[in-house]
Design an enzyme around this catalytic site. Structure first.
Site, PDB file in Angstrom:
ATOM      1  N   ASP A 181       0.871  -1.178   0.000  1.00 34.80           N
ATOM      2  CA  ASP A 181       0.000   0.000   0.000  1.00 34.80           C
ATOM      3  C   ASP A 181       0.905   1.223   0.000  1.00 34.80           C
ATOM      4  O   ASP A 181       2.131   1.089  -0.089  1.00 34.80           O
ATOM      5  CB  ASP A 181      -0.959  -0.020   1.212  1.00 34.80           C
ATOM      6  CG  ASP A 181      -2.291   0.632   0.876  1.00 34.80           C
ATOM      7  OD1 ASP A 181      -2.282   1.826   0.513  1.00 34.80           O
ATOM      8  OD2 ASP A 181      -3.341  -0.038   0.944  1.00 34.80           O
ATOM      9  N   HIS A 254      -2.868   3.232  -4.569  1.00 33.71           N
ATOM     10  CA  HIS A 254      -2.235   2.796  -3.302  1.00 33.71           C
ATOM     11  C   HIS A 254      -0.834   2.250  -3.568  1.00 33.71           C
ATOM     12  O   HIS A 254      -0.458   1.189  -3.071  1.00 33.71           O
ATOM     13  CB  HIS A 254      -3.117   1.752  -2.604  1.00 33.71           C
ATOM     14  CG  HIS A 254      -4.365   2.342  -2.027  1.00 33.71           C
ATOM     15  ND1 HIS A 254      -4.365   3.193  -0.953  1.00 33.71           N
ATOM     16  CD2 HIS A 254      -5.668   2.220  -2.387  1.00 33.71           C
ATOM     17  CE1 HIS A 254      -5.611   3.569  -0.666  1.00 33.71           C
ATOM     18  NE2 HIS A 254      -6.414   2.991  -1.533  1.00 33.71           N
ATOM     19  N   ASP A 316      -8.745  -0.619  -6.090  1.00 34.58           N
ATOM     20  CA  ASP A 316      -9.613   0.383  -5.464  1.00 34.58           C
ATOM     21  C   ASP A 316      -8.946   1.749  -5.448  1.00 34.58           C
ATOM     22  O   ASP A 316      -7.726   1.869  -5.538  1.00 34.58           O
ATOM     23  CB  ASP A 316      -9.941  -0.031  -4.018  1.00 34.58           C
ATOM     24  CG  ASP A 316      -8.692  -0.152  -3.162  1.00 34.58           C
ATOM     25  OD1 ASP A 316      -7.688  -0.676  -3.669  1.00 34.58           O
ATOM     26  OD2 ASP A 316      -8.705   0.285  -1.997  1.00 34.58           O
ATOM     27  N   GLU A 317      -9.787   2.757  -5.298  1.00 36.01           N
ATOM     28  CA  GLU A 317      -9.360   4.118  -4.968  1.00 36.01           C
ATOM     29  C   GLU A 317      -8.142   4.591  -5.773  1.00 36.01           C
ATOM     30  O   GLU A 317      -7.120   4.938  -5.201  1.00 36.01           O
ATOM     31  CB  GLU A 317      -9.072   4.211  -3.463  1.00 36.01           C
ATOM     32  CG  GLU A 317     -10.293   3.903  -2.615  1.00 36.01           C
ATOM     33  CD  GLU A 317     -10.028   3.998  -1.123  1.00 36.01           C
ATOM     34  OE1 GLU A 317     -10.899   4.496  -0.414  1.00 36.01           O
ATOM     35  OE2 GLU A 317      -8.952   3.552  -0.655  1.00 36.01           O
ATOM     36  N   GLU A 460      -4.598   1.581   9.712  1.00 39.20           N
ATOM     37  CA  GLU A 460      -4.103   2.956   9.913  1.00 39.20           C
ATOM     38  C   GLU A 460      -4.041   3.296  11.400  1.00 39.20           C
ATOM     39  O   GLU A 460      -3.102   3.935  11.872  1.00 39.20           O
ATOM     40  CB  GLU A 460      -5.035   3.975   9.233  1.00 39.20           C
ATOM     41  CG  GLU A 460      -4.952   4.010   7.728  1.00 39.20           C
ATOM     42  CD  GLU A 460      -6.011   3.118   7.067  1.00 39.20           C
ATOM     43  OE1 GLU A 460      -6.434   2.106   7.695  1.00 39.20           O
ATOM     44  OE2 GLU A 460      -6.403   3.428   5.928  1.00 39.20           O
TER      45      GLU A 460
END
Ligand code: ACM
Ligand code: ZN
Length: 751
Positions: A181, A254, A316-317, A460
């Protein structure tokens, strides 16, 4: 699932409601036989044919948990395993009476039988005993997964093994290892050593919540990675626990840690560091041929290390603005006739799909891989709700359901101030227990594409492994029930079994599980003159000492002993007055008081009409939330805010009679990291005639709790908030409609 025999159905029916099965997830068939088989300090086993790893697991776990010796016997023993190889392949059964006979069909079902056995052991007066019963069992879903993010915080090989070991005790069989990530690359790739040398470490880490400004940093260098030898060791360990490891190599987003090591694979080729804070970053892999080749080289090493059928490629994202401004990306688009950046992402993923197919593997990715067209063989992991999963299954692609509202174990598990800092969101055990991997809207003929479900543990805000355990247990046990069994006991029954058998089990295993289920749940209901306050504990026996005092007052005021059926009443104060009451809840089972402050204002408990419906995810106590006297807290937990995801929010407050308006304070949440933005403007209208509204104030929103002066009279007012139309480029969630989170609407009338 195999049809049950008439005999089993009779057994099943004859036992409904009479017995409590100690095993979780609950077996398909459980028949209680009264009493326990006393084993004392030793047990003889005939384990002929039992797979070595299942046998070893049984012996290791039992000798770690109990004082017991094992003797192997070639004849009929106290514990006998019989492989029968017939019927549904993952079925097992056991009869525990004068002795124990276990039958199983496959090495997988042998392992499940062993796990069930381990759960049935206990100690009674110094003797090791096992509950007498008959069990017949098999799993409902093939994918019963837990995910662990080792990028945001790194966990050692020993900790990862413990994670797998514990999940195997609840019959999970897929470990989704989130290895790369933005904040850290954790897997050794021989061809690209800088991935771990540079990308495996960062110089700082955000302290506190991302949404709380100004940011503070811990400036200790931190990180780590797994060598390929260690990866093999984990994969082999997982295999011995009947768990398959699915690696995730995130792309195209990411990817900041990788790009810190090899900036040439980004669009700008700028040298950026490994970030020490969270969010979605705009710098992603470029779609050019060199990057595709690099990623395929990485995947070539990955597929050699992981025997799993699926390889997760993230997806994703991934913000697209770098691609839209990159000459090389534009060239790829032109050459391949791709109409937009979503089509480019789809093309990029397809190239990975082709590569993995050549290697005999299958691609799985987050539901964003549906945008721009789903690649041929891809399976989808549906996280942004259920729709992605429904769409993919309707296109006959395999799906793993992992929607945030049931499966994100980084969310808070209670609304209490005593919870450790978390990313946000609200997912108590009771909500996890409601999850079903099969979405209601999915047509029956496409149910077969739902492989199962999975919970995700993003880290996180989880910086050590004890905290991982706290976030995962007991919620994973609730989830295991939904993935293992097609039918399940009521939540109350499940809780009883958990408390009676599994808390002691987790204690024996030294698991740092959360005790949040024991925290009081406050319920507020609307009454004519304000709100009614109740406090519920885990069962009717639980009572609390509840103290109320005027905030700022010197002495603790009324003390109340409150059980399930006791109430307190908070009344709307006279016009122009406000009162702040602090409520402290304590009980011997709580190691800390739970405190809540109530603001009793002129709008308390008034009737509210929500013209704009809140999003179902953030509509915990309906319209009362806005006038219940409790202001939405931060970090937001989702239980005390109403969340709207629309371009206009319209709310009517019924003041019950004509009032002289003085001021109103509408609480908004500013949490950009969660895509929650302050609205741009607020308009207040007074009703002149039925449904004829006059604008009395319009103002820009500058802060979270902005007081707005009012004048005039009204018996109903309307509030309209207008958010920014779209989140601007460069901000968190760019391009999306921002969320508006509201609580509380504090009204003040003239005396
Ligand atoms: C995700 O939570 N971004 C898959
Ligand atoms: Zn590019």
């Amino acid at each position: 699932m195999k049809l049950l025999s008439l005999y089993t159905i009779i057994l099943l029916l004859s036992n409904i409601g009479f017995t409590q099965c100690p095993v979780l997830p609950t077996p398909l068939v459980y028949q209680d036989i009264s009493g326990e088989l006393i084993l004392g300090k030793s047990i003889s086993i005939n384990s002929k044919g039992l797979p070595i790893s299942a046998r070893q697991f049984l012996l290791d776990k039992l000798s770690a948990l109990y004082t017991i010796q094992f003797t192997e016997s070639s004849d009929f023993a106290q514990l006998n395993f019989v492989s029968i190889n017939q019927g549904a392949s993952h079925e097992y059964s056991m009869n525990i009476d004068k002795e124990i006979v276990v039958t199983y069909n496959s090495s997988e079902s042998a392992f499940y039988a062993v796990v069930t056995l381990i759960q049935l052991f206990s100690e009674n007066n110094g003797d090791v005993v096992i509950k007498k019963c008959f069990i017949q069992d098999e799993p409902a879903f093939a994918w019963r997964g837990l995910h662990l993010d080792v990028s945001r915080h790194f966990y050692t090989v020993a900790e990862v093994k413990r994670f797998i070991d514990l999940m195997s005790l609840y019959k999970f069989n897929k470990f989704h290892w989130h290895l790369t990530d933005d904040q850290g690359w954790r897997i050794e790739i021989k061809k690209y050593p800088l991935l771990t040398e540079v990308g495996g470490y960062r110089d700082s880490t955000l302290i506190g919540h991302y949404n709380d400004k100004p940011w503070k940093f811990d400036v200790n260098r931190t990180g780590g990675f797994y060598t390929q030898e260690e990866i093999k060791e984990v994969v082999a360990f997982a295999k011995s626990r009947n768990v398959e490891v699915i690696p995730e190599i995130e792309m195209p987003g990411h990817s900041r840690a990788a790009l810190a090591a090899y900036p040439e694979f980004s669009c700008t080729e700028n040298q950026l560091g490994v970030p020490g804070y969270w969010g979605v970053f705009e710098d992603i892999y470029c779609s050019k041929a060199e990057t595709v080749e690099f990623l395929q080289d990485v995947l070539a090493e990955v597929v050699e290390l992981f025997p799993s059928q699926y390889i997760h490629i993230g997806g994703d994202e991934a913000p697209k603005n770098k691609w839209e401004n990159c000459i090389k990306c534009q060239k790829v688009m032109k050459k391949n006739n791709l109409k937009d950046a979503h089509a480019l992402q789809s093309y990029f993923i397809q190239s990975m799909d082709d590569f993995l197919s050549q290697k005999g593997k299958k691609l799985i990715g987050w539901d964003e891989i549906l945008e721009g067209g789903l690649s041929t063989n891809a399976a989808v992991m549906s996280w942004r709700g259920e729709q992605g999963g429904i769409d993919a299954a309707n296109m006959h692609h395999n799906v793993v359901m992992s929607p945030t509202n049931y499966c994100y174990f980084d969310y808070y598990q209670s609304g209490n101030s005593t919870e450790p800092l978390a990313i946000g969101g609200f997912l108590p055990l009771s909500k996890v227990y409601e999850f079903s991997p099969i979405p209601n809207e999915l047509p029956l003929e496409n149910h077969k594409y739902i492989l199962g479900g999975q919970a995700n543990v993003w880290t996180e805000y989880i910086s050590n492994f004890k905290h991982v355990e706290y976030m995962v247990y007991p919620r994973a046990i609730g989830l295991s029930q939904n993935l293992w069994s097609e039918t399940k006991p009521s939540y109350d029954e499940f809780l009883k079994v958990f408390r009676r058998y599994h808390e002691p089990f987790l204690e024996r295993l030294n698991v740092n599980y959360s005790k949040s289920i024991y925290l009081p749940t406050i319920t507020l209901t609307r009454i004519l003159d304000g709100v009614k306050f109740n406090v519920k504990g885990i069962d009717e026996q639980q009572v609390y000492d509840v103290f109320t005092k005027e905030k700022g007052g010197l002495s603790m005021g009324g003390g109340h002993v409150m059980g399930w059926n006791d109430s307190l009443y908070f009344e709307r104060p006279p016009d122009g007055k406000q009162q702040h009451i602090q409520v402290n809840i304590s009980a011997p089972t709580l190691n800390q008081d739970v405190a809540t402050t109530f603001c009793l204002h002129n709008g308390l408990g008034l009737h509210i009409e929500l013209i704009t419906p809140p999003h179902p995810k953030y509509n915990h106590n309906g319209s009362l939330t806005l006038v219940d006297g409790v202001k939405g807290k931060r970090p937001w937990k989702g239980d005390d805010w109403l969340g709207f995801n629309q371009n206009k929010v319209e709310i009517i407050v019924d003041l019950r009679e004509e009032k002289s308006l003085k001021d109103i304070t509408v609480g908004f949440l500013d949490a950009k990291g969660s895509w929650i933005y302050l609205p741009e403007t607020i308009e207040i209208y007074a009703e002149k005639k039925p449904n004829e509204w006059e604008l009395i104030r319009k103002t820009e929103i500058q802060e979270e709790n902005q007081k707005i002066e009012l004048s005039g009279k009204a018996s109903r007012i309307k509030i309209i908030t207008l958010p920014i139309v779209k989140i601007p480029s460069g901000e968190e969630g760019a391009g999306n409609i921002p969320w508006t989170f509201i609580d509380e609407i504090i009204l003040n009338f003239a005396e």
